[in-house]
Design a protein around this motif. Sequence first.
Motif, PDB file in Angstrom:
ATOM      1  N   LEU A   1     -17.018   6.934   4.338  1.00  6.23           N
ATOM      2  CA  LEU A   1     -15.583   7.110   4.560  1.00  6.23           C
ATOM      3  C   LEU A   1     -14.968   5.844   5.145  1.00  6.23           C
ATOM      4  O   LEU A   1     -13.920   5.375   4.691  1.00  6.23           O
ATOM      5  CB  LEU A   1     -15.364   8.291   5.499  1.00  6.23           C
ATOM      6  CG  LEU A   1     -13.955   8.780   5.717  1.00  6.23           C
ATOM      7  CD1 LEU A   1     -13.447   9.473   4.458  1.00  6.23           C
ATOM      8  CD2 LEU A   1     -13.912   9.742   6.891  1.00  6.23           C
ATOM      9  N   VAL A   2     -15.632   5.256   6.126  1.00  5.46           N
ATOM     10  CA  VAL A   2     -15.151   4.025   6.768  1.00  5.46           C
ATOM     11  C   VAL A   2     -15.151   2.869   5.771  1.00  5.46           C
ATOM     12  O   VAL A   2     -14.192   2.097   5.689  1.00  5.46           O
ATOM     13  CB  VAL A   2     -16.024   3.697   8.005  1.00  5.46           C
ATOM     14  CG1 VAL A   2     -15.771   2.296   8.511  1.00  5.46           C
ATOM     15  CG2 VAL A   2     -15.787   4.726   9.102  1.00  5.46           C
TER      16      VAL A   2
ATOM     17  N   ASN B   1     -14.967   2.987   2.497  1.00  2.00           N
ATOM     18  CA  ASN B   1     -14.024   3.170   1.392  1.00  2.00           C
ATOM     19  C   ASN B   1     -12.561   3.136   1.825  1.00  2.00           C
ATOM     20  O   ASN B   1     -11.675   3.125   0.982  1.00  2.00           O
ATOM     21  CB  ASN B   1     -14.305   4.487   0.664  1.00  2.00           C
ATOM     22  CG  ASN B   1     -15.640   4.450  -0.059  1.00  2.00           C
ATOM     23  OD1 ASN B   1     -16.122   3.389  -0.447  1.00  2.00           O
ATOM     24  ND2 ASN B   1     -16.246   5.610  -0.220  1.00  2.00           N
ATOM     25  N   ASP B   2     -12.294   3.118   3.119  1.00  2.00           N
ATOM     26  CA  ASP B   2     -10.922   3.060   3.616  1.00  2.00           C
ATOM     27  C   ASP B   2     -10.502   1.597   3.724  1.00  2.00           C
ATOM     28  O   ASP B   2     -10.827   0.906   4.689  1.00  2.00           O
ATOM     29  CB  ASP B   2     -10.816   3.753   4.974  1.00  2.00           C
ATOM     30  CG  ASP B   2      -9.372   3.885   5.454  1.00  2.00           C
ATOM     31  OD1 ASP B   2      -8.468   3.292   4.828  1.00  2.00           O
ATOM     32  OD2 ASP B   2      -9.165   4.576   6.460  1.00  2.00           O
ATOM     33  N   SER B   3      -9.755   1.120   2.734  1.00  2.00           N
ATOM     34  CA  SER B   3      -9.352  -0.287   2.713  1.00  2.00           C
ATOM     35  C   SER B   3      -8.075  -0.531   3.514  1.00  2.00           C
ATOM     36  O   SER B   3      -7.700  -1.675   3.748  1.00  2.00           O
ATOM     37  CB  SER B   3      -9.144  -0.739   1.267  1.00  2.00           C
ATOM     38  OG  SER B   3      -8.145   0.062   0.650  1.00  2.00           O
ATOM     39  N   ILE B   4      -7.414   0.520   3.965  1.00  2.00           N
ATOM     40  CA  ILE B   4      -6.154   0.375   4.692  1.00  2.00           C
ATOM     41  C   ILE B   4      -6.376   0.124   6.181  1.00  2.00           C
ATOM     42  O   ILE B   4      -5.682  -0.672   6.793  1.00  2.00           O
ATOM     43  CB  ILE B   4      -5.280   1.640   4.497  1.00  2.00           C
ATOM     44  CG1 ILE B   4      -4.944   1.803   3.016  1.00  2.00           C
ATOM     45  CG2 ILE B   4      -4.020   1.576   5.341  1.00  2.00           C
ATOM     46  CD1 ILE B   4      -4.266   3.116   2.693  1.00  2.00           C
ATOM     47  N   ASN B   5      -7.367   0.804   6.771  1.00  2.00           N
ATOM     48  CA  ASN B   5      -7.573   0.755   8.215  1.00  2.00           C
ATOM     49  C   ASN B   5      -8.826  -0.028   8.586  1.00  2.00           C
ATOM     50  O   ASN B   5      -9.786  -0.069   7.825  1.00  2.00           O
ATOM     51  CB  ASN B   5      -7.692   2.179   8.776  1.00  2.00           C
ATOM     52  CG  ASN B   5      -6.456   2.996   8.484  1.00  2.00           C
ATOM     53  OD1 ASN B   5      -5.362   2.621   8.882  1.00  2.00           O
ATOM     54  ND2 ASN B   5      -6.621   4.084   7.767  1.00  2.00           N
TER      55      ASN B   5
ATOM     56  N   TYR C   1     -11.771  -0.045  11.148  1.00  2.00           N
ATOM     57  CA  TYR C   1     -12.467   0.849  12.067  1.00  2.00           C
ATOM     58  C   TYR C   1     -13.296   0.066  13.082  1.00  2.00           C
ATOM     59  O   TYR C   1     -13.802  -1.017  12.793  1.00  2.00           O
ATOM     60  CB  TYR C   1     -13.402   1.782  11.301  1.00  2.00           C
ATOM     61  CG  TYR C   1     -12.684   2.863  10.544  1.00  2.00           C
ATOM     62  CD1 TYR C   1     -12.548   4.141  11.083  1.00  2.00           C
ATOM     63  CD2 TYR C   1     -12.136   2.628   9.282  1.00  2.00           C
ATOM     64  CE1 TYR C   1     -11.903   5.146  10.395  1.00  2.00           C
ATOM     65  CE2 TYR C   1     -11.487   3.627   8.590  1.00  2.00           C
ATOM     66  CZ  TYR C   1     -11.376   4.884   9.148  1.00  2.00           C
ATOM     67  OH  TYR C   1     -10.729   5.875   8.459  1.00  2.00           O
TER      68      TYR C   1
ATOM     69  N   TYR D   1      -9.763   3.947  14.449  1.00  2.00           N
ATOM     70  CA  TYR D   1      -8.829   2.870  14.122  1.00  2.00           C
ATOM     71  C   TYR D   1      -7.501   3.164  14.815  1.00  2.00           C
ATOM     72  O   TYR D   1      -7.165   4.308  15.099  1.00  2.00           O
ATOM     73  CB  TYR D   1      -8.635   2.710  12.613  1.00  2.00           C
ATOM     74  CG  TYR D   1      -7.969   3.875  11.933  1.00  2.00           C
ATOM     75  CD1 TYR D   1      -6.578   3.968  11.840  1.00  2.00           C
ATOM     76  CD2 TYR D   1      -8.715   4.897  11.356  1.00  2.00           C
ATOM     77  CE1 TYR D   1      -5.963   5.033  11.211  1.00  2.00           C
ATOM     78  CE2 TYR D   1      -8.115   5.962  10.728  1.00  2.00           C
ATOM     79  CZ  TYR D   1      -6.738   6.027  10.656  1.00  2.00           C
ATOM     80  OH  TYR D   1      -6.127   7.091  10.043  1.00  2.00           O
TER      81      TYR D   1
ATOM     82  N   THR E   1     -11.342  15.177   5.268  1.00  2.00           N
ATOM     83  CA  THR E   1     -10.454  14.956   4.122  1.00  2.00           C
ATOM     84  C   THR E   1      -8.985  15.097   4.523  1.00  2.00           C
ATOM     85  O   THR E   1      -8.122  15.285   3.668  1.00  2.00           O
ATOM     86  CB  THR E   1     -10.789  15.940   2.984  1.00  2.00           C
ATOM     87  OG1 THR E   1     -10.696  17.277   3.491  1.00  2.00           O
ATOM     88  CG2 THR E   1     -12.172  15.678   2.415  1.00  2.00           C
ATOM     89  N   ASN E   2      -8.707  15.002   5.828  1.00  2.00           N
ATOM     90  CA  ASN E   2      -7.358  15.004   6.402  1.00  2.00           C
ATOM     91  C   ASN E   2      -6.617  16.339   6.292  1.00  2.00           C
ATOM     92  O   ASN E   2      -5.386  16.358   6.381  1.00  2.00           O
ATOM     93  CB  ASN E   2      -6.501  13.878   5.807  1.00  2.00           C
ATOM     94  CG  ASN E   2      -7.039  12.525   6.179  1.00  2.00           C
ATOM     95  OD1 ASN E   2      -7.558  12.334   7.268  1.00  2.00           O
ATOM     96  ND2 ASN E   2      -6.946  11.579   5.261  1.00  2.00           N
TER      97      ASN E   2
ATOM     98  N   LYS F   1     -12.016  14.774  12.365  1.00  2.54           N
ATOM     99  CA  LYS F   1     -11.149  13.647  12.693  1.00  2.54           C
ATOM    100  C   LYS F   1     -10.143  14.147  13.717  1.00  2.54           C
ATOM    101  O   LYS F   1      -9.780  15.326  13.713  1.00  2.54           O
ATOM    102  CB  LYS F   1     -10.359  13.196  11.463  1.00  2.54           C
ATOM    103  CG  LYS F   1     -11.024  12.230  10.571  1.00  2.54           C
ATOM    104  CD  LYS F   1     -10.063  11.910   9.434  1.00  2.54           C
ATOM    105  CE  LYS F   1     -10.292  10.550   8.898  1.00  2.54           C
ATOM    106  NZ  LYS F   1      -9.380  10.243   7.780  1.00  2.54           N
TER     107      LYS F   1
END
Length: 178
Positions: free
Chosen positions: A54-55, A57-61, A63, A73, A101-102, A166
């Motif tokens: 998950l970390v 694949n998260d290109s926005i934040n 961590y 983050y 999955t938010n 989360k």
Amino acid sequence: MRYLIYFIAAIFLCSCEGPKARKPIRTSSPQLIKSTVERNKELLDIEMQIISALVKNDSINTYTASTTGSWYYYEVKNDTATYTPKVEDVVTLTYNIMTLTNDTIYSAKEIGVQDILVNKPSLFKGLRNTFTLLKENEKATFIFPSSLAFGYHGDDNKIEPNTPIKSSIEIIKIKKSN
């Protein structure tokens, strides 16, 4: 007759024993404890693989790994503040709880504003150990493995046992202890 008195006295003296200790009804075997520990290690490894993916694949934040085993983050960072909560401070904060999955499990509105005494067990383990990383007016999202969340028991309501979660945490105010 004399022999009868000696015989009765001998029986009386021989029959006096101290109380016998009761044996436990159930005992936990070392094998059972070892297998439970192994199962928990395997579960943590699987959860950490999921969290790592998950970390990654998260290109926005961006961590950061905490020393307690969670990842986080910043959503809002306060570069002007320097003080982080210490033992016996009272922290006013809000937080929510989500799935990985938010999907919202408990909203911040549902939980409400909390006044928390630092290092007191009023929150789940992961939150208790990590909100002290934040300063006033900062907000961060943390990812907790189930061992730092609600563990093998869940919360007896919406969170199932062994569920990683989360949580977005916002520090509103820190009241320093005297």
